[in-house]
Design a protein around this motif. Structure first.
Motif, PDB file in Angstrom:
ATOM      1  N   GLU A 446     -22.307  63.843 -25.498  1.00 41.62           N
ATOM      2  CA  GLU A 446     -22.335  62.269 -24.867  1.00 41.62           C
ATOM      3  C   GLU A 446     -21.800  61.393 -24.360  1.00 41.62           C
ATOM      4  N   ILE A 447     -20.938  61.010 -25.731  1.00 43.70           N
ATOM      5  CA  ILE A 447     -19.930  60.377 -25.013  1.00 43.70           C
ATOM      6  C   ILE A 447     -18.803  60.899 -24.085  1.00 43.70           C
ATOM      7  N   VAL A 458      -8.662  61.115 -27.874  1.00 47.67           N
ATOM      8  CA  VAL A 458      -8.991  59.736 -27.357  1.00 47.67           C
ATOM      9  C   VAL A 458     -10.725  59.848 -27.168  1.00 47.67           C
ATOM     10  N   LEU A 459     -11.227  60.973 -27.534  1.00 49.52           N
ATOM     11  CA  LEU A 459     -12.110  61.233 -27.715  1.00 49.52           C
ATOM     12  C   LEU A 459     -12.684  60.789 -28.990  1.00 49.52           C
ATOM     13  N   GLY A 460     -12.103  61.436 -30.379  1.00 49.72           N
ATOM     14  CA  GLY A 460     -12.052  60.546 -31.844  1.00 49.72           C
ATOM     15  C   GLY A 460     -12.051  59.469 -32.375  1.00 49.72           C
ATOM     16  N   LYS A 461     -11.322  59.030 -30.800  1.00 44.03           N
ATOM     17  CA  LYS A 461     -10.942  57.277 -30.861  1.00 44.03           C
ATOM     18  C   LYS A 461     -11.989  56.805 -29.973  1.00 44.03           C
ATOM     19  N   LEU A 466     -17.481  53.280 -31.241  1.00 49.95           N
ATOM     20  CA  LEU A 466     -18.834  53.010 -31.215  1.00 49.95           C
ATOM     21  C   LEU A 466     -19.630  53.249 -32.908  1.00 49.95           C
ATOM     22  N   LEU A 467     -18.785  53.588 -33.578  1.00 50.14           N
ATOM     23  CA  LEU A 467     -19.647  54.203 -34.393  1.00 50.14           C
ATOM     24  C   LEU A 467     -19.418  52.178 -35.291  1.00 50.14           C
ATOM     25  N   SER A 468     -17.990  51.738 -35.153  1.00 54.32           N
ATOM     26  CA  SER A 468     -17.995  50.994 -35.172  1.00 54.32           C
ATOM     27  C   SER A 468     -18.976  49.350 -34.907  1.00 54.32           C
ATOM     28  N   TRP A 488     -16.025  49.170 -23.152  1.00 52.19           N
ATOM     29  CA  TRP A 488     -14.365  49.819 -24.388  1.00 52.19           C
ATOM     30  C   TRP A 488     -13.392  50.413 -23.485  1.00 52.19           C
ATOM     31  N   TRP A 489     -14.256  51.303 -22.187  1.00 51.59           N
ATOM     32  CA  TRP A 489     -13.017  52.152 -22.133  1.00 51.59           C
ATOM     33  C   TRP A 489     -12.455  51.905 -20.415  1.00 51.59           C
ATOM     34  N   ALA A 490     -12.908  50.541 -19.535  1.00 54.60           N
ATOM     35  CA  ALA A 490     -12.857  50.164 -18.736  1.00 54.60           C
ATOM     36  C   ALA A 490     -11.428  49.767 -19.590  1.00 54.60           C
TER      37      ALA A 490
END
Length: 496
Positions: A446-447, A458-461, A466-468, A488-490
């Motif tokens: 979904e991310i 990048v997906l890991g970051k 989202l975990l935080s 966050w991405w923007a």
């Protein structure tokens, strides 16, 4: 120990007969079977005796899982005698004179009398078979393990005074201790282990020989030293054995961080004895272990990870001790330094990766609770505490509680109440959320879809972000989580 004299001055021979009767009674369930085997050996012209641990344990009122026998018969002769009697056999120890037998549910090891000679520069024995029971007994490690019962006659053989030493609760060696330890330096570790397991005092001459020959322990493989240390630490009274290891210098050889905790007190006594504190924490952690058959969340004892963490939780203090201008003393970040030291030391001792990682993590986290002292942690902080501890949370609870050794009753009560409150808050949050399995509210697919990216760093970051969010804000729903992710991405893209 049953029938033990009430005073140390009692004549041990007075206790010998009732102890012998009690020992034979405890061995009664296996004596008919052993008697049958003894008859077969006698008919073939051979001797047979029950020896070592099972005899010692019978005198101590314990049931030994081992049935160790010794004989003048050679391995091939042992197999010939046991043929048709044993249900199964194996000869993996044949080169050392040992044949394994199974009779019903019982496992028996029969070993030819030994008369080992050692290369004292490498501790590798040259196996030589002996001719007599008495000669076999003298090569054993301690008098308490050098007693035997001949089969089938049940004659008790104690040529080295093992029974009097048991009565006095004393560890001595059949041969001169310096000779015994020269033959096998690992016996010094076994002395410390038996002191812990049995609660026995080591004879002065044995302790002196251990001190004199402590350096020779370096000839023994790390794995064998680790195994003896582990058995010691999992005993009922590890303090007795640990003190012996430190006092004789053996610990300096394989665990120098432990004696290093004996920090010299400054003239103002501005900090407590870290070594004594660590031993107390270990004992208090043991008291908090659950029963051996208890549920996992009770931390069934004996628990190696908890005990290692309790003993070593402060090993970062010697390297971080600082005397402050105002008269105080500090150990800033000793938990982080300690975690690294634990990882290096347990790796050197050949502990497995899982145990090493778990103990180091507990050492790293053991001070985290003290930020909760005023009870003002947010739900986010509680979630992070649980998440960071992960499956070690129940051990961390016990380690943290054990770390309170203050004599100030009010302070101890205040800390206990604070930790009670923290555990209650964890419980309440756990009812509302799956604290043990906190995940972002969007999964990896979904991310990736929301950001239009492929799997990679990048997906890991993004996942970590989202975990935080989940830890800080609690469950906010997938839509709100997606909005935060896009924001966050923007922001991230605008900074590039």
């Amino acid at each position: 120990m049953p029938d033990r004299p009430d005073t140390p001055d009692a004549d041990p021979t007075d206790a010998g007969l009732p102890l012998l009767r009690a020992a034979v009674a405890r061995l009664a369930p296996v004596l008919p079977m052993l008697g049958e085997l003894g008859d077969r050996f006698a008919a073939a012209g051979h001797e047979l005796a029950l020896v070592g641990g099972p005899v010692r344990d019978a005198f101590l009122g314990r049931v030994s899982p081992d049935l160790d026998l010794t004989t003048d018969a050679r391995p091939d002769e042992i197999l010939a005698v046991a043929a048709g009697w044993a249900d199964a056999h194996w000869d993996i120890g044949r080169d050392f004179g040992t044949i394994g037998l199974r009779k019903g549910s019982h496992v028996i090891e029969v070993t030819t009398y030994r008369a080992d000679t050692y290369d004292r520069t490498s501790r590798k024995p040259e196996v030589m078979f002996g001719e007599s029971l008495e000669g076999d007994l003298v090569r054993r490690d301690f008098t308490a393990n050098a007693m035997a019962i001949r089969l089938p006659s049940l004659e008790f053989v104690d040529v080295h005074g093992g029974l009097p030493d048991l009565v006095r609760q004393r560890l001595t060696t059949p041969a001169a201790p310096e000779e015994s330890f020269a033959d096998d330096p690992l016996r010094m570790m076994r002395a410390a282990r038996f002191a812990a397991q049995l609660g026995f005092e080591v004879a002065p001459e044995v302790a002196a020989a251990m001190t004199e020959r402590a350096g020779t322990l370096s000839m023994i493989s790390a794995e064998r030293v680790r195994d003896e240390f582990t058995k010691l630490l999992l005993s009922q009274r590890p303090r007795l054995g640990l003190r012996l290891l430190v006092d004789t210098g053996l610990a300096d050889v394989f665990l120098p961080e432990l004696p290093a905790l004996r920090l010299e007190l400054d003239e103002h006594h501005r900090h407590k004895d870290v070594y004594e504190h660590s031993l107390i924490v270990l004992e208090q952690a043991i008291d908090l272990e659950g029963p051996a058959d208890g549920p996992e969340e009770s931390v069934p004892g004996p628990d190696l990870v908890l005990r290692l963490a309790a003993l070593l939780h402060d090993i970062g203090k010697p390297a971080t001790r600082r005397f402050e201008d105002g008269g105080g003393v500090s150990f800033h970040h000793h938990e982080l330094v300690g975690a690294k030291l634990v990882g290096k030391r347990l790796k050197a001792m050949r502990f497995d990766k899982e145990t090493t990682k778990a103990v180091a993590r507990l050492v790293e986290l053991h001070l985290r609770f003290h930020g909760y002292g005023d009870g003002q942690w947010t739900d986010s902080a509680v979630r992070r505490y649980v998440t960071d501890a992960g499956p070690l949370l129940t051990r961390l609870h016990r380690l943290t509680r054990s770390d309170c050794t203050t004599r100030n009753v009010r302070k101890a009560q205040r800390l206990a109440r604070a930790y009670d409150d923290l555990e209650q808050r964890i419980g309440r949050l756990a009812e509302q959320e799956e604290l043990a399995r906190i995940r972002p509210e969007l999964d990896g697919n979904e991310i990736a879809a929301a950001l239009g990216i492929r799997p990679g760093p990048v997906l890991g970051k993004a996942y970590d972000y989202l975990l935080s969010v989940r830890l800080d804000d609690g469950p906010i729903g997938p839509d709100a989580a997606r909005e935060k992710l896009l924001a966050w991405w923007a922001a991230r893209e605008s900074e590039r």
